[in-house]
Motif scaffolding. Sequence first.
Motif, PDB file in Angstrom:
ATOM      1  N   GLY A 206       1.227  -1.750  -0.280  1.00  0.00           N
ATOM      2  CA  GLY A 206       0.060   0.345   0.204  1.00  0.00           C
ATOM      3  C   GLY A 206       0.420   1.458  -0.072  1.00  0.00           C
ATOM      4  O   GLY A 206       0.431   2.171  -0.245  1.00  0.00           O
ATOM      5  N   ILE A 207       1.892   1.585   0.158  1.00  0.00           N
ATOM      6  CA  ILE A 207       2.627   2.201   0.708  1.00  0.00           C
ATOM      7  C   ILE A 207       2.990   3.294  -0.685  1.00  0.00           C
ATOM      8  O   ILE A 207       3.791   3.901  -0.992  1.00  0.00           O
ATOM      9  CB  ILE A 207       3.855   1.680   1.353  1.00  0.00           C
ATOM     10  N   LYS A 208       2.974   1.850  -2.018  1.00  0.00           N
ATOM     11  CA  LYS A 208       3.209   2.340  -3.122  1.00  0.00           C
ATOM     12  C   LYS A 208       2.357   3.401  -3.970  1.00  0.00           C
ATOM     13  O   LYS A 208       2.517   4.239  -5.089  1.00  0.00           O
ATOM     14  CB  LYS A 208       3.142   1.193  -3.771  1.00  0.00           C
ATOM     15  N   ALA A 209       1.410   3.744  -2.563  1.00  0.00           N
ATOM     16  CA  ALA A 209       0.539   4.691  -3.339  1.00  0.00           C
ATOM     17  C   ALA A 209       0.796   5.727  -3.295  1.00  0.00           C
ATOM     18  O   ALA A 209       0.045   6.335  -4.252  1.00  0.00           O
ATOM     19  CB  ALA A 209      -1.242   4.270  -2.146  1.00  0.00           C
ATOM     20  N   PHE A 210       1.637   5.923  -2.103  1.00  0.00           N
ATOM     21  CA  PHE A 210       2.613   7.464  -2.301  1.00  0.00           C
ATOM     22  C   PHE A 210       2.828   8.344  -3.698  1.00  0.00           C
ATOM     23  O   PHE A 210       3.919   9.324  -2.998  1.00  0.00           O
ATOM     24  CB  PHE A 210       3.388   7.736  -1.665  1.00  0.00           C
ATOM     25  N   ASP A 211       3.498   6.789  -4.075  1.00  0.00           N
ATOM     26  CA  ASP A 211       4.677   7.513  -5.445  1.00  0.00           C
ATOM     27  C   ASP A 211       4.349   8.122  -6.444  1.00  0.00           C
ATOM     28  O   ASP A 211       2.938   7.743  -7.247  1.00  0.00           O
ATOM     29  CB  ASP A 211       5.236   5.972  -5.733  1.00  0.00           C
ATOM     30  N   GLY A 212       4.857   9.807  -6.865  1.00  0.00           N
ATOM     31  CA  GLY A 212       4.005  10.551  -7.320  1.00  0.00           C
ATOM     32  C   GLY A 212       3.467  10.714  -6.478  1.00  0.00           C
ATOM     33  O   GLY A 212       2.652  12.388  -7.463  1.00  0.00           O
ATOM     34  N   VAL A 213       2.694  10.902  -5.400  1.00  0.00           N
ATOM     35  CA  VAL A 213       1.633  12.095  -5.453  1.00  0.00           C
ATOM     36  C   VAL A 213       2.714  12.612  -3.618  1.00  0.00           C
ATOM     37  O   VAL A 213       2.652  13.734  -3.175  1.00  0.00           O
ATOM     38  CB  VAL A 213       0.602  11.281  -3.885  1.00  0.00           C
ATOM     39  N   LEU A 214       3.364  11.930  -2.458  1.00  0.00           N
ATOM     40  CA  LEU A 214       4.164  13.179  -2.010  1.00  0.00           C
ATOM     41  C   LEU A 214       5.233  14.124  -2.525  1.00  0.00           C
ATOM     42  O   LEU A 214       5.815  14.958  -1.875  1.00  0.00           O
ATOM     43  CB  LEU A 214       4.368  12.435  -0.640  1.00  0.00           C
ATOM     44  N   GLN A 215       5.861  13.668  -3.587  1.00  0.00           N
ATOM     45  CA  GLN A 215       6.486  14.432  -4.401  1.00  0.00           C
ATOM     46  C   GLN A 215       6.095  15.835  -5.102  1.00  0.00           C
ATOM     47  O   GLN A 215       6.918  16.546  -5.332  1.00  0.00           O
ATOM     48  CB  GLN A 215       6.987  13.599  -5.346  1.00  0.00           C
ATOM     49  N   SER A 216       5.254  15.671  -5.044  1.00  0.00           N
ATOM     50  CA  SER A 216       4.011  16.897  -5.597  1.00  0.00           C
ATOM     51  C   SER A 216       3.669  18.010  -4.774  1.00  0.00           C
ATOM     52  O   SER A 216       3.209  18.594  -4.618  1.00  0.00           O
ATOM     53  CB  SER A 216       2.838  16.553  -6.632  1.00  0.00           C
TER      54      SER A 216
END
Length: 597
Positions: A206-216
């Motif tokens: 589930g942590i992969k859901a943050f990929d591309g989200v928290l960076q922005s």
Amino acid sequence: MGSTSTISLYSHPKLSHRAQPVLSRSFCQARDAPLSFALPFSGTRRCFRLKRLVVKAAARPEGGPRQRRVYRQSQSDNALTTAPVKQIASFVVPAGVFVAATFVLWKLVEKLLMPKPSRPSKPTAEGMNWSVGAGTNLLSGFTGKLFRESKQTLNEFAKELRACSSVDMSGRNFGDEGLFFLAESLGYNQTAEEVSFAANGITAAGIKAFDGVLQSNIALKTLNLSGNPIGDEGVKCLCGILVDNAGVERLQLSSVDLRDEGAKAIAELLKNNSILRVLELNNNMIDYSGFTSLAEALLENSTIRSLHLNGNYGGALGANALAKGLEGNKSLRELHLHGNSIGDEGIRALMSGLSSRKGKLAVLDIGNNSISAKGAFHVAEYIKNCKSLLWINLYMNDIGDEGAEKIADALKQNRTITTIDLGGNNIHSKGASAIARVLKDNSVITSLDLAYNPIGADGAKALSEVLKFHGNINTLKLGWCQIGATGAEFVADMLRYNNTISILDLRANGLRDEGAKCLAQSFKVVNEALTSIDLAFNEIRDDGAFAIAQALKANEDVAVTSLNLANNFLTKFGQSALTDAKDLVYEMNEKEVNIFF
């Protein structure tokens, strides 16, 4: 004497056989075979054998004429046909009626209870959901309803993420799929600053859901993922994402099954991330190796302010490694190492490292670390020389009276510490008296916790005599200190004169009614400082409750707003008296007193 004659039915010339459907010769295979038939309804086989008939002639008188009894064919007919037919009818007819009635009732029940099968518009296999479990294919409608409700709930969560600055979604148990759905709401979100996804069954996937989200996302400041079994793999994935994040300042990863490998990944994050300020890694399984990695990261990081490592497995070696990292770090202000089994040797190394560093530590938590009087000596030496420490916790160690005296001597030279917790350290009246003497000339300490120490009535007396006119204590915690009714009398006398204590904790001291009455007398005196008093677990009965109620009624200017009398022996009469007093206080000065039973 009588005689017996035997007559064969098959060879008698005068016997004419009538139509006998029951006893027909077709049932026999040979001439001398017996005639028999079976009754299907009886379960046992009955055979009528007519191989020979035995006729007994009556005895004649000697010399008289021979007399012979004639066997009539009608007797054979009645005996062999009428009786079996009646027996068959008596069984067959009721059985047939029963079977017919049962069949009719079964069809009627089947028609009433079984639903009519619905005819699909498209009778094809396409779109059908099949399952291995028996009967689960009948729940497609129910499953769809649950899916719709779950999706609706997640939509509401997403709206909350977009609208609120602080969002608590802990314990919703939406799992990895729910996180993938909600994470999209964080992308380019300029509203949410604090988000808690704690205890939701999120795994490493589930942590992969943050990929591309928290960076922005640059608005999010606090991210709480505590209580999710993400493990080392999940932590590694998260650290790789946060390297490029420019917003998150507080990261909470307590109870996430984190081990040394995950700690190494966090250490690499600290080396490359200059935004993170607070890092919480409580209640994980970080060992000496993980502590060493974090210590190395502290040498390179210059922005971290608070490090929480409570409830791990650092031990003496971990504390020693951490001390070396602290020596070269200037940014850390709070260090929490509660429950790491550091011991005296570990404390010696840690205090040495803290004394050598140029940074200013304000908060130090070293509770529950098996520290004895020997370790207390090193802590005391650090307290003497530290000019920045404001809060120190030594709760649940074993420093005893000797260690308490060493800490007391150090406090005489320290003018920065405002809060000190010495609870659960096996301190008796001697150690309590040493702490009391320090308070006489120290106006900096405002909060003192001596709970779970057997100081007794003598220790309470020593503290009360000093605090009656000296010190600046605002919060005094003496729960589970065995002071008894006698100690309560000393405390009550002190409250008549003290004008600084606002919060007083006297739980589980065996005060009983006598101690409650003593404290009630102090309530009658105007004390503008005391607002909260805790008397739970004190075996107080109705008499003590009546005394406290009368005291509250007598003092129109009472400042108490919270009174805890839970887990005592009050009946409805004592509770009613206190409730009446509470209502009267509100009528007199419109001040609400919260009383807990």
